[in-house]
Design an enzyme around this catalytic site. Structure first.
Site, PDB file in Angstrom:
ATOM      1  N   GLY A  99       0.829  -1.195   0.000  1.00 44.78           N
ATOM      2  CA  GLY A  99       0.000   0.000   0.000  1.00 44.78           C
ATOM      3  C   GLY A  99       0.864   1.244   0.000  1.00 44.78           C
ATOM      4  O   GLY A  99       2.027   1.213   0.426  1.00 44.78           O
ATOM      5  N   GLY A 148       0.492  -4.991   0.950  1.00 48.89           N
ATOM      6  CA  GLY A 148      -0.766  -4.986   0.213  1.00 48.89           C
ATOM      7  C   GLY A 148      -0.745  -5.856  -1.025  1.00 48.89           C
ATOM      8  O   GLY A 148      -1.789  -6.320  -1.485  1.00 48.89           O
ATOM      9  N   GLU A 171       5.428  -4.832   7.719  1.00 51.05           N
ATOM     10  CA  GLU A 171       4.629  -3.849   8.443  1.00 51.05           C
ATOM     11  C   GLU A 171       5.178  -3.502   9.824  1.00 51.05           C
ATOM     12  O   GLU A 171       5.012  -2.376  10.309  1.00 51.05           O
ATOM     13  CB  GLU A 171       3.180  -4.349   8.588  1.00 51.05           C
ATOM     14  CG  GLU A 171       2.370  -4.276   7.317  1.00 51.05           C
ATOM     15  CD  GLU A 171       2.641  -5.430   6.369  1.00 51.05           C
ATOM     16  OE1 GLU A 171       2.055  -5.454   5.285  1.00 51.05           O
ATOM     17  OE2 GLU A 171       3.442  -6.315   6.723  1.00 51.05           O
ATOM     18  N   ASP A 179      -1.154  -6.925   8.038  1.00 50.18           N
ATOM     19  CA  ASP A 179      -2.601  -6.782   7.876  1.00 50.18           C
ATOM     20  C   ASP A 179      -3.061  -7.447   6.593  1.00 50.18           C
ATOM     21  O   ASP A 179      -2.586  -8.512   6.248  1.00 50.18           O
ATOM     22  CB  ASP A 179      -2.998  -5.304   7.963  1.00 50.18           C
ATOM     23  CG  ASP A 179      -2.383  -4.456   6.852  1.00 50.18           C
ATOM     24  OD1 ASP A 179      -1.355  -4.863   6.282  1.00 50.18           O
ATOM     25  OD2 ASP A 179      -2.935  -3.371   6.556  1.00 50.18           O
TER      26      ASP A 179
END
Length: 313
Positions: A99, A148, A171, A179
């Site tokens: 992301g 992501g 992360e 996530d």
């Protein structure tokens, strides 16, 4: 049929066309932008989505995950004519590097909390939509696949690694946690490998992803074009998961039997590390894991590196 689509049904969208027959489904307020960030087209029953942000290593932003969601919604309809879906990344370096956390961080610093949360909400909805697809979903992880990028691939039916694949869940380095639904996958990897990847952000490359169970197949980059070709030739059988798996396995076996099989051995085996990972990362606290790495007598150099990765977070 993909469920949970109603949440975004109110988002207006504009469909535009791009070169080579690709189309772009983007929110109306961004339709005037020249550079399409997500390309999509259907050819002979095979839907193809291309993440088209190569300068940013195809990192995801709100526009991209919204566009992807709309495409998946359209293709989930029985009238779409889509039998299977291919997901790829443009540029030759990355499938998807994650992301766009820089953009999200800037929004938070500017007190734009709703905008930052909108990205995560839409990203997670898109990941969930992929997990609920009835049609075969094949991600070609031909390059950097992190964060992501794992979210839009690991929840699909098939994940094809190549000699260019570099995978990580980094992360923890930014004070977050793995996530995009990856906490549903990582615990199922062999020998505490999931805990190791989550806590250290360590990278896996090439055929190591298949060893770990993250990739379903390992196929050299030079053979990836065969996947699309054979899916298009399969007719209605392209909608059958077992048939798609057979296609991928046949290409994988053929590639391994040829000269390109050497690509798969260049990353080193992961199996030799699984026992020490299990011994050191099977504890209930980070402190206990660190102490286990310090005590471990086997492969001291690797343990030292793993400890350094753990401590820098």
């Amino acid at each position: 049929m993909i469920r949970r689509f109603a949440a975004l049904s109110a988002i207006p969208a504009v469909k535009t066309t791009c070169k080579a027959g690709f189309s772009l489904l983007r929110p109306a307020h961004t339709a005037a932008m020249v550079e399409p960030l997500v390309l999509s087209r259907v050819e002979n029953g095979i839907g193809e989505i291309v993440l088209n942000r190569p300068r940013a290593l195809n990192s995801l932003n709100l526009e991209m995950v919204t566009s992807m969601y709309e495409v998946y919604r359209a293709w989930s309809d029985s009238s779409s004519g889509v039998r299977a879906i291919l997901l790829t990344g443009a540029g030759g370096k990355a499938f998807c590097a994650g992301g766009d956390v820089k953009q999200v961080a800037l929004q938070v610093l500017d007190n734009q909390y709703d905008a930052a949360m909108a990205f995560f909400k839409q990203e997670y909805l898109t990941d969930a939509a992929i997990s609920q697809l009835q049609r075969p979903h094949i991600s070609l992880l031909d390059g950097i696949t992190m964060g992501g990028g794992a979210g839009v691939s690991m929840h699909g039916h098939f994940r094809v690694a190549t000699e260019k694949t570099v995978f990580a869940m980094p992360e923890c380095a930014i004070g977050l946690f793995p996530d995009v639904g990856m906490m549903a996958h990582l615990p199922h990897l062999p020998g505490e490998l999931g805990a190791y990847l989550a806590l250290t952000g360590a990278r896996l490359a090439g055929s190591q992803l298949k060893e770990a169970g993250l990739a379903t197949h390992f196929i050299p980059s030079s053979h990836l074009s065969q996947i699309k070709q054979q899916l298009q030739q399969a007719g209605n059988a392209a909608a059958d998961l077992a048939h798609v798996n057979n296609i991928l396995c046949d290409i994988e076996t053929s590639a391994a039997a040829g000269a390109s099989a050497s690509h798969g051995s260049s990353n080193g085996t992961l199996s030799s590390k699984v026992p020490v990972i299990a011994r050191c990362f099977g504890h209930r606290s980070v402190e206990d894991i660190a102490q286990a790495l310090e005590r471990e007598s086997a492969d001291k150099e690797w343990c030292k590196e793993a400890l350094q990765q753990l401590q820098r977070y």
